[in-house]
Every structure is written in C-alpha cells, then in structure tokens.
Design a protein around this motif. Sequence first.
Motif, PDB file in Angstrom:
ATOM      1  N   THR A   1      -0.053  -1.236  -5.005  1.00  0.00           N
ATOM      2  CA  THR A   1      -1.441  -1.429  -5.083  1.00  0.00           C
ATOM      3  C   THR A   1      -1.808  -2.502  -6.345  1.00  0.00           C
TER       4      THR A   1
ATOM      5  N   THR B   1      -2.642   4.179  -8.239  1.00  0.00           N
ATOM      6  CA  THR B   1      -2.571   2.627  -8.689  1.00  0.00           C
ATOM      7  C   THR B   1      -2.821   2.499 -10.368  1.00  0.00           C
TER       8      THR B   1
ATOM      9  N   TRP C   1       0.806  -1.242  -0.067  1.00  0.00           N
ATOM     10  CA  TRP C   1       0.058   0.037  -0.217  1.00  0.00           C
ATOM     11  C   TRP C   1       0.813   1.338  -0.068  1.00  0.00           C
TER      12      TRP C   1
ATOM     13  N   ARG D   1      -1.148  -5.785  -5.650  1.00  0.00           N
ATOM     14  CA  ARG D   1      -2.212  -6.262  -4.841  1.00  0.00           C
ATOM     15  C   ARG D   1      -3.446  -6.379  -5.356  1.00  0.00           C
TER      16      ARG D   1
ATOM     17  N   ALA E   1      -1.310   4.370  -0.700  1.00  0.00           N
ATOM     18  CA  ALA E   1      -1.980   5.183   0.372  1.00  0.00           C
ATOM     19  C   ALA E   1      -1.076   6.052   1.248  1.00  0.00           C
TER      20      ALA E   1
ATOM     21  N   LEU F   1      -5.327   6.894  -4.406  1.00  0.00           N
ATOM     22  CA  LEU F   1      -5.231   5.779  -4.510  1.00  0.00           C
ATOM     23  C   LEU F   1      -5.743   5.472  -5.922  1.00  0.00           C
TER      24      LEU F   1
END
Length: 395
Positions: free
Chosen positions: A308, A290, A245, A311, A248, A286
């Motif tokens: 991310t 991303t 992350w 992820r 973030a 985000l």
Amino acid sequence: MSFYRLSQITRSLRRRRHHSFLYAADCYFHSFNPKNSNYSRRQLYDLIEIPGNSNSKNQYYNHCNSIGVYRVLLQNSCFSSASTKDNEASSKNSTRNEGIRSWIDVYLPQKARPYAHLARLDKPIGTWLLAWPCMWSITMAATPGSLPDIKMMMLFGTGALLLRGAGCTINDLLDRDIDTKVERTRLRPVASGALTPFKGLCFLGFQLLLGLGILLQLNNFSRILGASSLLLVFTYPLMKRLTFWPQAYLGLTFNWGALLGWAAVRGSLDPAVVLPLYAAGVFWTLVYDTIYAHQDKEDDLKVGVKSTALRFGDLTKEWISGFGIACIGSLALSGYNANLEWPYYTFLLAASGQLAWQIWTVDLSSRADCNRKFVSNKWFGAIVCSGILFGRLLS
C-alpha cells in the motif's frame, strides 16, 4: 581550490585510519611543490590497488598526472568524496543490521540464536499487535461489572507469541530470495544462510505444535475458528506478489483474535459486537503497516513486490487518515453494541489522539521515524483495552 579540496579529503580519510596511503597522500599533496615531497608519484601509486594487469596499470600511470593518480585512487579504492556519503549510509545500515546486539545474542546459547531471531523474539511489537485485538475481545466479552478472564488472557498472550513467531517463520521461508535483496531483511536467519530451509521448516512444525496445545484448551467452537485462521497465516506472505493490498490481508490475519477472543469466552459470536471490532482492527492494521511499508518502498520497487505504500505514494497520509477514522468509528460502534459505559469513549478519544499524532507527524521519507511510529501502536492498543476494561466494569 583543487589542492584545498584534496587536503580536506585526505584529512577526512585519515580519521578513517587508512594510514598507509593517507600519510603518503598528505605529504604529497600538502607539499607546496609535490616534486620536493618525500613520496614520488610512483611511490604513491604503488600504495594503491587498481584493477587490471601490470601493463594496463603502467599505461594508466604514464597517462596520469599527479592529480589523476589521486583521482584514480579515490575512484578505485572507495575513498571518493562522492562515495563517502554512500559508505557512511551503508555503515549506518550495517550497524543497524549487524552491530546492534539484542538480548538474544547476549543470553542465549549460540545454536539457539538463529531460531530466536527467526521467531523475532527480540522484537515484541509484532506480538503486541497480534495480542491486542484478542485482549479487546476477551475484555469486551466479560460479564458486566467483572474483570476479564485472566487465564484466558494469558493463554491468548502465549498464543500470540507462538503464532506471530510461526508467521515470521513462514514469511522468511517463502521470502528468502526476496529478503536477500532488501537491506532491512538480508541478515534474517534463512536469507543469510544461518539456518537452512529444512531447519526452518522443522522449527515451524515445533511452533505449530505448541500453538495446537494452546488451541486445545479452548472450547470446540473456538478450536474450529482458530484453526481456520491458519489459511490466512500461510497465504499472507504470497500477497505482496499478487496485490498492492497485502496490508489489508495482514489485517484480516492479525485481527482474527477479535473474533476468537469473544468465542473463547462466550462459546459463540455476536456479530453486532465482534464484526465492528474485527473491522476496526483491519483498519488499524492498514494504518500502521502502511507506515511500516514505507521503510522498504525503494527496495520493494527494485525487487518487484507490492504494498500500500507504493499504491498510495504521495497520498499516503490522506488514505491512512481515512482508515484511522474508520477504525475509531468501528470501535465506537462495537462498544455501543456491547453496552460499554462512558469511560470507554473517553479512552477512545485519547486513542484517537495517539493515532492522529502518528499520521500527522510521521516522516514517510525517514525509515527511522516510520519505525518509531509503527512501534508506538502498542500504546494505541493499550489505551483501547483500558477503555474497554473501565467501560465494562461500570456497565
């Protein structure tokens, strides 16, 4: 069919201007009887370079027929049809990284160019993304019915340019070993050796000194609040090694101006207004970062860093759709608590459309399209800021 295929390859290669071999190969393989060609197999073989000593070359030659020699050439001279696509892709990447000359390369003195590239002065999108939350906050903090403080907006705009440059310098110093392994970043000044780490560190000190000059023009509360953001700035580059992350964490860093802008105007914070605004910026980051991270996902896997994009994988659009909804909802809550009038919500609807367009149309397998959608976020920030301006003027 094999001779037809070989003729197509040689014609293709001729367009690449490898004349010495190609003329011979064309004569040899287009002749109905290769034995009658003006070029023998030995002459054709002598035109290519095959790794190894002379004995191994002669041994290889004696066991190859005419097609085999050509195949060896294709494999060892990087002319193979299998590698042609890879070479073309590499050429495109090289053009993207090396062939595109920015205004830095045209107008700045040669000694200044690595520093300007280090600060990403030719790529202003990062400055826009850092500046917009500041502008939102400053505009929202203005007196109802009045324009925002223009001097404060100019200070924060300059500060965004300096802090973004400093962040890029810190990132490149800490990631120089990683950057050399990633296609998009391998030519950055520190990674490529154009600047030594010591010179990069000195440049960072210069950038922070200029940033301090901006900070000292704010009130005492804002100075403390602004200085506290440096902890986030210095530690962000490490996050990709620790968590999936980092986007973030970047959101927490990049949107600090949503707090600082209000504090610079009002001298304090109103949590009901600035916390939803800050959260909106984090959710927005985000979304766009991303999308940006999908450009490097293959390289990130090889290097072993996290994002991310890795992820979320195939569920990326679902995740960033949720972040987009949270962003718009938080902006609406912040505007409501700040008593903004109806024009704000009209512009917020337009901003929602821009964000939805990004998410629904982005091709996450295309680096070029990911970059286009990422850059388009400057318009999202502008639309929101316009809405806050008109909403405040009519309040």
